[in-house]
Scaffold this motif. Structure first.
Motif, short mmCIF file in Angstrom:
data_model
loop_
_atom_site.label_atom_id
_atom_site.label_comp_id
_atom_site.label_asym_id
_atom_site.label_seq_id
_atom_site.Cartn_x
_atom_site.Cartn_y
_atom_site.Cartn_z
N ARG A 263 45.14 38.29 57.35
CA ARG A 263 45.15 38.54 55.91
C ARG A 263 45.01 40.03 55.66
O ARG A 263 43.94 40.52 55.36
CB ARG A 263 44.00 37.79 55.25
CG ARG A 263 44.15 37.56 53.76
CD ARG A 263 42.82 37.35 53.08
NE ARG A 263 42.13 38.62 52.94
CZ ARG A 263 40.95 38.91 53.49
NH1 ARG A 263 40.31 38.03 54.21
NH2 ARG A 263 40.40 40.10 53.32
N LEU B 56 45.70 40.10 50.29
CA LEU B 56 45.14 38.91 49.64
C LEU B 56 45.66 37.61 50.22
O LEU B 56 45.01 36.57 50.09
CB LEU B 56 45.45 38.95 48.13
CG LEU B 56 44.74 40.06 47.36
CD1 LEU B 56 45.16 40.04 45.89
CD2 LEU B 56 43.23 39.92 47.47
N PHE C 168 40.81 33.82 55.61
CA PHE C 168 40.78 33.99 54.15
C PHE C 168 39.53 34.75 53.70
O PHE C 168 39.60 35.64 52.85
CB PHE C 168 40.83 32.60 53.50
CG PHE C 168 40.95 32.59 52.00
CD1 PHE C 168 42.18 32.66 51.38
CD2 PHE C 168 39.81 32.50 51.21
CE1 PHE C 168 42.29 32.64 50.00
CE2 PHE C 168 39.91 32.48 49.82
CZ PHE C 168 41.15 32.55 49.21
N HIS C 169 38.37 34.39 54.28
CA HIS C 169 37.10 34.97 53.84
C HIS C 169 36.64 36.13 54.73
O HIS C 169 35.54 36.65 54.54
CB HIS C 169 36.00 33.91 53.82
CG HIS C 169 36.19 32.85 52.78
ND1 HIS C 169 36.26 33.13 51.43
CD2 HIS C 169 36.31 31.50 52.87
CE1 HIS C 169 36.41 32.00 50.75
NE2 HIS C 169 36.45 31.00 51.60
N ALA C 170 37.46 36.54 55.69
CA ALA C 170 37.04 37.59 56.63
C ALA C 170 36.84 38.93 55.91
O ALA C 170 37.31 39.13 54.79
CB ALA C 170 38.10 37.75 57.72
N ALA C 171 36.16 39.83 56.59
CA ALA C 171 35.90 41.15 56.01
C ALA C 171 37.22 41.84 55.67
O ALA C 171 38.24 41.65 56.34
CB ALA C 171 35.09 41.98 56.99
N ASP C 172 37.17 42.65 54.62
CA ASP C 172 38.35 43.42 54.22
C ASP C 172 38.46 44.67 55.09
O ASP C 172 37.45 45.22 55.52
CB ASP C 172 38.24 43.84 52.75
CG ASP C 172 38.17 42.63 51.82
OD1 ASP C 172 38.94 41.69 52.03
OD2 ASP C 172 37.32 42.64 50.91
N LEU D 66 29.11 26.96 51.42
CA LEU D 66 29.99 25.87 51.86
C LEU D 66 31.34 26.36 52.38
O LEU D 66 32.07 25.61 53.01
CB LEU D 66 30.19 24.86 50.74
CG LEU D 66 28.96 23.98 50.47
CD1 LEU D 66 29.27 22.95 49.39
CD2 LEU D 66 28.44 23.29 51.72
#
Lengths: 251, 302
Positions: free
Chosen positions: A190, A193, A119-123, A82
């Motif tokens: 980002r 964090l 926010f959820h992108a690859a580090d 989600l």
């Protein structure tokens, strides 16, 4: 029981409840089926609220939930993840007549969707500012440089003050709203964090978009100059370095 | 090429690395930093797998650091094991990668369906209990256990409706699934209470009819109380409040039958302050201690 009939009746309250449902006490099964209908709609509405909190603050919870309901019944998730649900909601808002009195609502939604993506992108470890010094010391080599941006970088441009509006709604109390009728572009990224949401000028926006397409720095700088006659490449690079937008540079 | 593992070849004996038979809580982002700061003395944390099927960012950062210090259970909510259609192979692959990354002591999923024709409905939807659905559920569980290379636990559902075509009772259906696939049971005590109340059954009898020797974990959660059209109670599995007293009583009875089990406090909506969540977990640990003082002592001191 046919899951197709069950699934369709969940999202379309006008459809009859599926055949073959029973309650132990012979009570009406439609009221029990309504528990599932409510779970589906309420949980998906909550997912959109999580993704679009500022949009909700701008229009109020009641309006937001009604607007979300209109959209989600025709656009249920295609994945159980989600965090990726809600793409396309901004486009729907742009054409949603009852929200026409808030013309910037759709662009704020686009910013919030970009925030979720960032926010959820690859580090990735951002390039250390020191690694850029040699490149900046030899301006004649700059045009041919290839720059890889951090995977969390997202940009968008608007005719409205979306960054200021978004920023004002991060506070618990809002004393005065910024003038919305001022064009702003946003850079989101980002490096660690926290997602940074930064207002950038039109030239910097064009520069970053060109870099994202894989253009060498010279070509991207030209795109910046085309978009903004006052574009200053060194100033734009300083902003990108300060926010750690670079992942890698190659000559 | 992936390694094929038949259900029979999965090791059903206690693995060296298993969840402690203590209380755990669902891990919520609002508690990430507090948990790292306090390192609470808890049995384990549990996460919903789908929340972590993202590329990177804070969720992975915090889960990785919390996993270094605590046991972990990964609980899937989107595999749709009861679906008429095939399992989503890409989703199963993503789950396998998540499990490889965090090496949880436990993986569990639901006896329910949630996806139809590519649409994810975000609810745990009920199944008729027939020979055909039994075969389908077993085929899907075989596929999951083969792909993940481990035994999974299957959670008994909370339901609001039954189906005229059902030919099995729920405990018998689950017993048969466990027997055929070798999967374990995630005994959700609140779900037993909710479903039995909603369908006019005796919760204790249902509990006793489940394959309790296969229990590998217990869930406890709060439910909302409403009424159906006949005025009978209709309980909603809402996970948004404290565990009901009747469910605590049923939990104590369950532990008499299963012995101490890893026990999760699920609280997914209206997430309370950390201390409230911890107090629920402590209450579960008190029940665990009372039922199995020796096992408790060994786990706790070890």
């Amino acid at each position: 029981m046919n899951q197709s009939a069950f699934a369709h009746a969940l999202l379309d309250a006008a459809r009859p409840v599926p055949d073959g449902l029973v309650a132990w006490n012979g009570s009406r099964v439609d009221l029990r089926f309504a528990v599932y209908r409510n779970n589906v709609v309420a949980s998906l509405t909550d997912a959109l609220t999580d993704a679009y909190p500022v949009v909700q603050r701008l229009v109020g919870a009641t309006f937001f939930r009604a607007m979300a309901h209109e959209w989600l019944v025709d656009h249920p998730p295609r994945s159980p993840v989600l965090a990726q649900y809600g793409e396309g909601f901004a486009a729907f808002i742009a054409g949603f007549a009852p929200a026409a009195s808030v013309p910037y609502l759709s662009d704020v939604a686009r910013l919030e969707w970009a925030y979720v993506q960032s926010f959820h992108a690859a580090d990735a470890t951002p390039l250390a500012p020191a690694a850029l010094a040699p490149a900046l010391a030899a301006p004649e080599l700059l045009p041919a440089l290839r720059v890889a941006l951090h995977p969390s970088v997202r940009t968008l441009a608007s005719d409205y003050a979306i960054v200021s509006l978004w920023g004002a709604h991060q506070a618990e109390r809002i004393d005065a709203l910024p003038d919305p009728n001022r064009a702003e572009a946003a850079l989101l990224l980002r490096p660690a964090l926290l997602v940074h949401v930064v207002a950038i000028d039109a030239g910097t926006h064009a520069l970053v978009c060109a870099l994202q397409r894989g253009a060498p720095l010279g070509e991207a700088a030209q795109a910046g100059a085309d978009a903004d006659t006052g574009f200053d490449l060194m100033q734009a690079l300083a902003v990108l370095i300060r926010y750690q937008a670079f992942r890698e540079i190659r000559p | 090429m992936r390694v094929q593992t038949s259900p029979r070849s999965i090791d059903h004996t206690a693995a060296a690395d298993e969840l402690p038979r203590r209380a755990g809580v669902g891990l919520k982002p609002e508690h990430f930093t507090g948990i790292l700061a306090r390192a609470p003395d808890l049995g384990f944390f549990e996460v919903h797998a789908e929340n972590y099927l993202v590329a990177g960012g804070p969720f992975h950062h915090y889960l990785g650091r919390i996993r270094e210090r605590h046991a972990l259970s990964v609980h899937g909510v989107g595999l749709s094991i009861g679906a008429e259609g095939p399992l989503d192979r890409a989703h199963l692959d993503a789950l396998a990668a998540l499990l490889a990354r965090y090496r949880p002591q436990q993986f569990s999923e639901h006896l329910a369906w949630s996806t139809h024709a590519g649409t994810f409905l975000n609810d745990l939807l009920p199944l008729p209990y027939t020979g055909a659905t039994l075969r389908r559920v077993c085929t899907h569980i075989d596929e999951v256990q083969d792909r993940l290379g481990r035994r999974m636990l299957l959670e008994n559902p909370a339901t609001y409706l039954e189906f005229s075509e059902s030919t099995y009772g729920e405990p018998e259906f689950i017993t048969e699934v466990v027997r055929r696939t070798g999967c374990g049971l995630l005994l959700d005590v609140n779900n037993v209470f909710v479903s039995c109340t909603n369908h006019g059954h005796d919760p204790y009898a249902c509990l006793a009819a489940l394959p309790l020797d296969a229990v590998g974990e217990i869930h406890l959660a709060g439910h909302a109380c409403e009424h159906d059209a006949a005025g009978d109670p209709l309980l909603i599995d809402s996970h948004d409040r404290a565990v009901a007293d009747a469910v605590w009583t049923l939990y104590a009875q369950a532990l008499e039958l299963t012995g101490a089990q890893p026990t999760l406090i699920e609280w997914d909506g209206n997430v309370p302050p950390w201390t409230t969540l911890l107090a629920e977990a402590r209450r579960a640990e008190a029940v665990l201690r009372a039922v199995a003082p020796t096992a408790w002592h060994e786990e706790h001191v070890a």
